[in-house]
Design a protein around this motif. Sequence first.
Motif, PDB file in Angstrom:
ATOM      1  N   ILE A 323       0.827  -1.198   0.000  1.00 17.22           N
ATOM      2  CA  ILE A 323       0.000   0.000   0.000  1.00 17.22           C
ATOM      3  C   ILE A 323       0.864   1.253   0.000  1.00 17.22           C
ATOM      4  O   ILE A 323       0.607   2.219  -0.724  1.00 17.22           O
ATOM      5  CB  ILE A 323      -0.935   0.004   1.234  1.00 17.22           C
ATOM      6  N   ALA A 324       1.924   1.220   0.800  1.00 18.05           N
ATOM      7  CA  ALA A 324       2.778   2.407   0.958  1.00 18.05           C
ATOM      8  C   ALA A 324       3.386   2.868  -0.360  1.00 18.05           C
ATOM      9  O   ALA A 324       3.589   4.067  -0.571  1.00 18.05           O
ATOM     10  CB  ALA A 324       3.873   2.121   1.979  1.00 18.05           C
ATOM     11  N   LYS A 325       3.650   1.957  -1.251  1.00 18.17           N
ATOM     12  CA  LYS A 325       4.340   2.348  -2.495  1.00 18.17           C
ATOM     13  C   LYS A 325       3.448   3.153  -3.433  1.00 18.17           C
ATOM     14  O   LYS A 325       3.950   3.778  -4.370  1.00 18.17           O
ATOM     15  CB  LYS A 325       4.887   1.111  -3.199  1.00 18.17           C
ATOM     16  N   TYR A 326       2.136   3.168  -3.180  1.00 20.30           N
ATOM     17  CA  TYR A 326       1.222   3.945  -4.028  1.00 20.30           C
ATOM     18  C   TYR A 326       0.844   5.295  -3.400  1.00 20.30           C
ATOM     19  O   TYR A 326       0.002   6.012  -3.950  1.00 20.30           O
ATOM     20  CB  TYR A 326      -0.049   3.151  -4.309  1.00 20.30           C
ATOM     21  N   ARG A 327       1.449   5.641  -2.264  1.00 18.08           N
ATOM     22  CA  ARG A 327       1.028   6.853  -1.553  1.00 18.08           C
ATOM     23  C   ARG A 327       1.217   8.112  -2.401  1.00 18.08           C
ATOM     24  O   ARG A 327       0.322   8.960  -2.472  1.00 18.08           O
ATOM     25  CB  ARG A 327       1.800   6.984  -0.235  1.00 18.08           C
ATOM     26  N   LYS A 328       2.368   8.274  -3.019  1.00 16.82           N
ATOM     27  CA  LYS A 328       2.628   9.466  -3.841  1.00 16.82           C
ATOM     28  C   LYS A 328       1.626   9.556  -4.983  1.00 16.82           C
ATOM     29  O   LYS A 328       1.086  10.627  -5.284  1.00 16.82           O
ATOM     30  CB  LYS A 328       4.054   9.425  -4.381  1.00 16.82           C
ATOM     31  N   GLN A 329       1.345   8.430  -5.605  1.00 18.39           N
ATOM     32  CA  GLN A 329       0.384   8.396  -6.702  1.00 18.39           C
ATOM     33  C   GLN A 329      -1.007   8.787  -6.207  1.00 18.39           C
ATOM     34  O   GLN A 329      -1.735   9.530  -6.883  1.00 18.39           O
ATOM     35  CB  GLN A 329       0.360   6.989  -7.306  1.00 18.39           C
ATOM     36  N   ALA A 330      -1.369   8.317  -5.019  1.00 17.58           N
ATOM     37  CA  ALA A 330      -2.676   8.644  -4.449  1.00 17.58           C
ATOM     38  C   ALA A 330      -2.766  10.133  -4.132  1.00 17.58           C
ATOM     39  O   ALA A 330      -3.794  10.780  -4.392  1.00 17.58           O
ATOM     40  CB  ALA A 330      -2.916   7.812  -3.191  1.00 17.58           C
ATOM     41  N   SER A 331      -1.694  10.693  -3.579  1.00 19.79           N
ATOM     42  CA  SER A 331      -1.690  12.112  -3.242  1.00 19.79           C
ATOM     43  C   SER A 331      -1.831  12.981  -4.493  1.00 19.79           C
ATOM     44  O   SER A 331      -2.596  13.961  -4.506  1.00 19.79           O
ATOM     45  CB  SER A 331      -0.393  12.453  -2.505  1.00 19.79           C
ATOM     46  N   GLU A 332      -1.120  12.625  -5.529  1.00 18.43           N
ATOM     47  CA  GLU A 332      -1.227  13.373  -6.786  1.00 18.43           C
ATOM     48  C   GLU A 332      -2.627  13.253  -7.367  1.00 18.43           C
ATOM     49  O   GLU A 332      -3.151  14.212  -7.957  1.00 18.43           O
ATOM     50  CB  GLU A 332      -0.182  12.855  -7.771  1.00 18.43           C
ATOM     51  N   MET A 333      -3.248  12.090  -7.198  1.00 22.77           N
ATOM     52  CA  MET A 333      -4.592  11.876  -7.710  1.00 22.77           C
ATOM     53  C   MET A 333      -5.604  12.763  -6.981  1.00 22.77           C
ATOM     54  O   MET A 333      -6.518  13.341  -7.602  1.00 22.77           O
ATOM     55  CB  MET A 333      -4.978  10.398  -7.555  1.00 22.77           C
ATOM     56  N   VAL A 334      -5.460  12.895  -5.664  1.00 20.19           N
ATOM     57  CA  VAL A 334      -6.344  13.758  -4.881  1.00 20.19           C
ATOM     58  C   VAL A 334      -6.289  15.185  -5.407  1.00 20.19           C
ATOM     59  O   VAL A 334      -7.326  15.842  -5.572  1.00 20.19           O
ATOM     60  CB  VAL A 334      -5.953  13.713  -3.386  1.00 20.19           C
ATOM     61  N   ASP A 335      -5.089  15.671  -5.693  1.00 23.26           N
ATOM     62  CA  ASP A 335      -4.947  17.030  -6.223  1.00 23.26           C
ATOM     63  C   ASP A 335      -5.514  17.141  -7.639  1.00 23.26           C
ATOM     64  O   ASP A 335      -6.196  18.124  -7.973  1.00 23.26           O
ATOM     65  CB  ASP A 335      -3.476  17.438  -6.230  1.00 23.26           C
ATOM     66  N   ARG A 336      -5.242  16.134  -8.449  1.00 22.86           N
ATOM     67  CA  ARG A 336      -5.693  16.174  -9.848  1.00 22.86           C
ATOM     68  C   ARG A 336      -7.223  16.173  -9.923  1.00 22.86           C
ATOM     69  O   ARG A 336      -7.826  16.918 -10.721  1.00 22.86           O
ATOM     70  CB  ARG A 336      -5.113  14.976 -10.595  1.00 22.86           C
ATOM     71  N   VAL A 337      -7.853  15.386  -9.092  1.00 20.28           N
ATOM     72  CA  VAL A 337      -9.316  15.300  -9.062  1.00 20.28           C
ATOM     73  C   VAL A 337      -9.930  16.523  -8.384  1.00 20.28           C
ATOM     74  O   VAL A 337     -11.089  16.890  -8.635  1.00 20.28           O
ATOM     75  CB  VAL A 337      -9.754  13.986  -8.367  1.00 20.28           C
ATOM     76  N   GLY A 338      -9.168  17.176  -7.512  1.00 20.06           N
ATOM     77  CA  GLY A 338      -9.692  18.303  -6.752  1.00 20.06           C
ATOM     78  C   GLY A 338     -10.601  17.868  -5.634  1.00 20.06           C
ATOM     79  O   GLY A 338     -11.550  18.567  -5.281  1.00 20.06           O
ATOM     80  N   LEU A 339     -10.294  16.716  -5.045  1.00 20.95           N
ATOM     81  CA  LEU A 339     -11.170  16.156  -4.009  1.00 20.95           C
ATOM     82  C   LEU A 339     -11.368  17.128  -2.846  1.00 20.95           C
ATOM     83  O   LEU A 339     -12.483  17.293  -2.347  1.00 20.95           O
ATOM     84  CB  LEU A 339     -10.582  14.838  -3.501  1.00 20.95           C
ATOM     85  N   ASP A 340     -10.293  17.782  -2.424  1.00 18.34           N
ATOM     86  CA  ASP A 340     -10.389  18.663  -1.272  1.00 18.34           C
ATOM     87  C   ASP A 340     -11.054  20.000  -1.583  1.00 18.34           C
ATOM     88  O   ASP A 340     -11.281  20.803  -0.681  1.00 18.34           O
ATOM     89  CB  ASP A 340      -9.002  18.887  -0.666  1.00 18.34           C
ATOM     90  N   ASP A 341     -11.363  20.240  -2.841  1.00 17.42           N
ATOM     91  CA  ASP A 341     -12.063  21.459  -3.204  1.00 17.42           C
ATOM     92  C   ASP A 341     -13.559  21.361  -2.930  1.00 17.42           C
ATOM     93  O   ASP A 341     -14.270  22.367  -2.951  1.00 17.42           O
ATOM     94  CB  ASP A 341     -11.844  21.795  -4.681  1.00 17.42           C
ATOM     95  N   GLY A 342     -14.038  20.130  -2.725  1.00 20.88           N
ATOM     96  CA  GLY A 342     -15.440  19.944  -2.452  1.00 20.88           C
ATOM     97  C   GLY A 342     -16.252  19.629  -3.693  1.00 20.88           C
ATOM     98  O   GLY A 342     -15.722  19.623  -4.820  1.00 20.88           O
ATOM     99  N   PRO A 343     -17.549  19.368  -3.525  1.00 23.27           N
ATOM    100  CA  PRO A 343     -18.364  18.849  -4.617  1.00 23.27           C
ATOM    101  C   PRO A 343     -18.686  19.838  -5.720  1.00 23.27           C
ATOM    102  O   PRO A 343     -18.927  19.444  -6.856  1.00 23.27           O
ATOM    103  CB  PRO A 343     -19.658  18.411  -3.892  1.00 23.27           C
ATOM    104  N   ALA A 344     -18.691  21.132  -5.413  1.00 24.79           N
ATOM    105  CA  ALA A 344     -19.155  22.111  -6.415  1.00 24.79           C
ATOM    106  C   ALA A 344     -18.062  22.627  -7.321  1.00 24.79           C
ATOM    107  O   ALA A 344     -18.318  23.392  -8.238  1.00 24.79           O
ATOM    108  CB  ALA A 344     -19.818  23.293  -5.686  1.00 24.79           C
TER     109      ALA A 344
END
Length: 345
Positions: A323-344
């Motif tokens: 699991i740990a080896k995908y952490r950087k990829q997951a973090s970049e994905m969160v930013d790319r998707v804009g997950l922390d920006d919220g639904p709107a």
Amino acid sequence: MISKKTSGLGAFALAALFATSALADGTVNIYTYRQPDLIKPVLDAFTAETGIQTEVLFLDKGLEERILAEGENSPADVIMTVDISRLTSAKEKGVTQPLVDEKLNAELPAEYRDPEGNWFGVTKRARVVYASKDRVQDTTITYADLADPKWKGKICMRSGQHDYNLALFSAAISHWGAEKTEEWMKGLKANLAKKPDGGDRPQAGAIAAGECDIAIGNTYYVGLMRNNEKDPKEKEWGNAINVLFPTFENGLTHVNISGAAIAKHAPNRDNAVKLIEFLASHKAQQVYAEANYEYPVEPGLEPSETVKAFGELKADTLPLADIAKYRKQASEMVDRVGLDDGPAS
């Protein structure tokens, strides 16, 4: 026990003060990201059994940098932290040393320890769904279901960049691959009731307040809330939700760990080994289970009555090192998707 909260590298004067006991017989010095109150019960049990005193330095960030700055003179014997990413980070930054211990390898399942012996998982917790007792009739929800449009506007969560969520997303990448996980994350984002914020416990508070119907959180927080006699509000939050164990296609639920490692220049190495062996022991596992509402990593050892009431956990057997080896990829994905920006957004 000395408990000091600091962040960053801090002043070397503090390190010098802390180091006064580093070479004393019968002492083990612990640098930890874990709140001292959470580890005190098990450290007290260790001292009672061995006579070895524990000195604790709590840092909210910069633990690895602190040890690196102290170099060979670092008083740190044992590093204690939560989350697989922090354990692997300590290894990658070169502040741990390997321990080959047949006793530990026999007691701890392989998926909860570093293949090279640089860290050992001592407790586990599941990343689950908190569901409103009043508004959610579902008794089963898979991780994939979190992207189902039926939950549009009904999901709350903390930041996608938090270690706990990054570990879950990393597990999803391991199970589903990056492309499918990113599409799923877009669906999760679309289903959010509001912009991610706060910790896991406030997500239960948001459910109690009617702001959302389900949330993503760790199991042990539910135990802490339901048994919080000092804060009636948190007790109300904990009792407003049911715990549902989401699964991947293998029918198993993602788990993470708290763990320990021997510091690279441990001046009290023998005592450090004794502490880590104790943390993996049956007795320590029971103390953790009762005091912190975490799951023992020892196979067959039951959790507390509070945790058993959540239902049966069928823990994913995916090695946490994978699991740990995908952490950087997951973090970049969160930013790319804009997950922390919220639904709107």
